[in-house]
Design an enzyme around this catalytic site. Sequence first.
Site, PDB file in Angstrom:
ATOM      1  CG  ASP A 109       1.310 -13.992   5.703  1.00  0.00           C
ATOM      2  OD1 ASP A 109       2.094 -13.031   5.897  1.00  0.00           O
ATOM      3  OD2 ASP A 109       0.466 -13.991   4.780  1.00  0.00           O
ATOM      4  N   GLY A 144      -7.555  -2.405  -2.937  1.00  0.00           N
ATOM      5  CA  GLY A 144      -6.650  -1.674  -2.042  1.00  0.00           C
ATOM      6  C   GLY A 144      -7.213  -1.475  -0.647  1.00  0.00           C
ATOM      7  CG  ASP A 155      -4.097 -12.194   1.835  1.00  0.00           C
ATOM      8  OD1 ASP A 155      -4.109 -12.346   3.064  1.00  0.00           O
ATOM      9  OD2 ASP A 155      -3.662 -11.183   1.270  1.00  0.00           O
ATOM     10  CB  SER A 203      -3.341  -0.090   1.037  1.00  0.00           C
ATOM     11  OG  SER A 203      -2.458  -1.121   0.831  1.00  0.00           O
TER      12      SER A 203
HETATM   13  P1  NG1 Z   1      -3.245  -7.704   1.835  1.00  0.00           P
HETATM   14  O1  NG1 Z   1      -2.367  -6.700   1.225  1.00  0.00           O
HETATM   15  O2  NG1 Z   1      -4.142  -7.162   2.812  1.00  0.00           O
HETATM   16  O3  NG1 Z   1      -3.913  -8.533   0.840  1.00  0.00           O
HETATM   17  C1  NG1 Z   1      -0.918  -8.756   2.641  1.00  0.00           C
HETATM   18  C2  NG1 Z   1      -0.407 -10.133   2.218  1.00  0.00           C
HETATM   19  C3  NG1 Z   1      -0.645 -11.195   3.298  1.00  0.00           C
HETATM   20  C4  NG1 Z   1      -0.161 -10.727   4.652  1.00  0.00           C
HETATM   21  C5  NG1 Z   1      -0.758  -9.340   4.957  1.00  0.00           C
HETATM   22  C6  NG1 Z   1      -0.249  -8.752   6.247  1.00  0.00           C
HETATM   23  C7  NG1 Z   1      -0.555 -10.480  -0.193  1.00  0.00           C
HETATM   24  C8  NG1 Z   1      -1.322 -11.085  -1.289  1.00  0.00           C
HETATM   25  N1  NG1 Z   1      -1.061 -10.590   1.015  1.00  0.00           N
HETATM   26  O4  NG1 Z   1      -2.307  -8.756   2.655  1.00  0.00           O
HETATM   27  O5  NG1 Z   1      -0.006 -12.391   2.911  1.00  0.00           O
HETATM   28  O6  NG1 Z   1       1.235 -10.720   4.733  1.00  0.00           O
HETATM   29  O7  NG1 Z   1      -0.442  -8.406   3.913  1.00  0.00           O
HETATM   30  O8  NG1 Z   1      -0.590  -9.552   7.314  1.00  0.00           O
HETATM   31  O9  NG1 Z   1       0.495  -9.904  -0.421  1.00  0.00           O
END
Ligand code: NG1
Length: 562
Positions: free
Chosen positions: A67, A182, A231, A273
């Site tokens: 993204d 996480g 997200d 995470s």
């Molecule tokens: P997570 O950490 O799962 O919310 C993050 C990023 C997304 C995307 C994914 C990997 C944020 C808020 N979200 O998601 O935009 O890059 O990693 O596909 O940082």
Amino acid sequence: MGAVGSKQHARVPKVSKLSDVYDDNENSVATRYDTLVSAFKTQFEGEKPKTIARSPGRVNLIGEHIDYEGYSVLPMAIGLDVIVAVSVALKEEGNVEEDEAEATLSIANVDGEKYTPKEFPFDHEQEVDVKSHHWTNYVLCGFKGIFDQLKKQNKLESVLESAFMKRVKKVMVMVDGKVPLGSGLSSSSALNCAVTVALMDAFELSFTKGELSELTCLSERYSGTQSGGMDQAISIMGEKDLAKRIDFNPIGAMDVPLPTNLTFLIGNSCAVSKKAESAHKHYNLRVVECRLAAILMAKHYGEDIEKAKTRVTLREVADLYCNKGDLWTALGAVRKALNEGSYTKKQLENDEGLGDLRKIFDCENNEAFNVVLQKNDTFKLRDRARHVFSEARRVHEFQKICEGQSPRYAVSGPIYEHWCKVIGLEPDVGVASDDPTKDFGHPMYGMGKEDALAKLMHLSHESCKTQYECSCDELDELVDAFMSAGALGARLTGAGWGGCVVAVCESDIAEEILADVKKSFYEKRFQSGVANIADETNLLFKTAPSAGAAILHYDDEKGVIV
Ligand code: NG1
């Protein structure tokens, strides 16, 4: 271009029935809202909420870490969400003492022991303390984002000067979150989005879903991660029964109907995470590596080095130089433009002629990138770019198959590898083509829809694991547990380095698979204390596409929402 079927121009719905939003038992949902309201009244000495909003977490079915490179992704909103109650106390007119008092933003959580309350000045210019990692940071992100959006629309001054804003004495915010932290299900964005929507409504403002998606994507960066926009967009624009292809620049959401005979399952790897804390060696480092890859690719195509240094995403470069963004061409170019293995900082700055990297990433003003460059000396570019371009293809493929196109595309296998040699392209994990002339009879040809979707998910996990290096032992073990239990496909979802796995299976054996995975993956973790059996239903469950953000009608007389 925004996608056809996009809902970005619509407003967040105001709903008056819980069943418009939730599939769960209405009584238990109503009880949760009652608890939110009573916690609000207790915390804020009898004040009543003015607005209640909710925004969900999400599961990404395919399209990981692309993204922020401008490529479309394919997530769906899930039933777990964050709910927020807000009220604004106004200064009494003519009360001099109140007039002079500093307005405040007071934030609390229904689980106040775990998530302690905090009070901030009512000041949209205050900085978010990224070093503290306090949960309220995401509330501040939402708060600041609203004013950033007003500024962008040239409305900031008039709103700040309005009679309403000038009289604000205290903004009260009460939060209840059900998205596990996480876990890769985007609890942070659900919180940011729910707060933004609730504050927008409480401040009597109205943004479109597209504006909200964009502003929350940008505002979440105040928390320290250089996040993409997936997200927030799916949390705002999600819909019951539909996955969405989310596009960027500009933002759009296109409906993707999923095969009705398939069920998606989510399992939490129990490895947390810690996205914000580890951003410098994980998430933000990948953003930096992709940008460096884009710059070197632009240079490879003969761009003047100063111009190349302004390139931000791989998509930007592929659109310009790779046959209008053809991903096959881009994958071929990766091999020629980028060295295998890692580059050192010195190599990039001197041999590749990029000069001071700190300048490229504007480290004076961007602390997130500053820390990445301080703490890392090696950067892998070829593997990261290969993942991005091949994953972008898999998203395209996944959508087409969901829409009924037969899965006749190239993914891997001996013929594919042979063909790669012929055209001088390195075999990539899970590359696919919709060009019939490049359709050379590899394993997906003739596969059923279900197997083909599962295969794409599997290949996506392999690419995340080997090329993007964002998996971990627990995620790999859980993927294997789902596959051994009879799932068709499984992959990490979200940023990775811990968090959740999403698996797909034939609906009639979903329960059996859950029971099997519970036995093989979770029981030992319950015994060793890594996981708590009381959380079982939040660790391993079936999921289906759920509604996106909503504002809920609240009636203090009748209880919450009917
Ligand atoms: P997570 O950490 O799962 O919310 C993050 C990023 C997304 C995307 C994914 C990997 C944020 C808020 N979200 O998601 O935009 O890059 O990693 O596909 O940082």
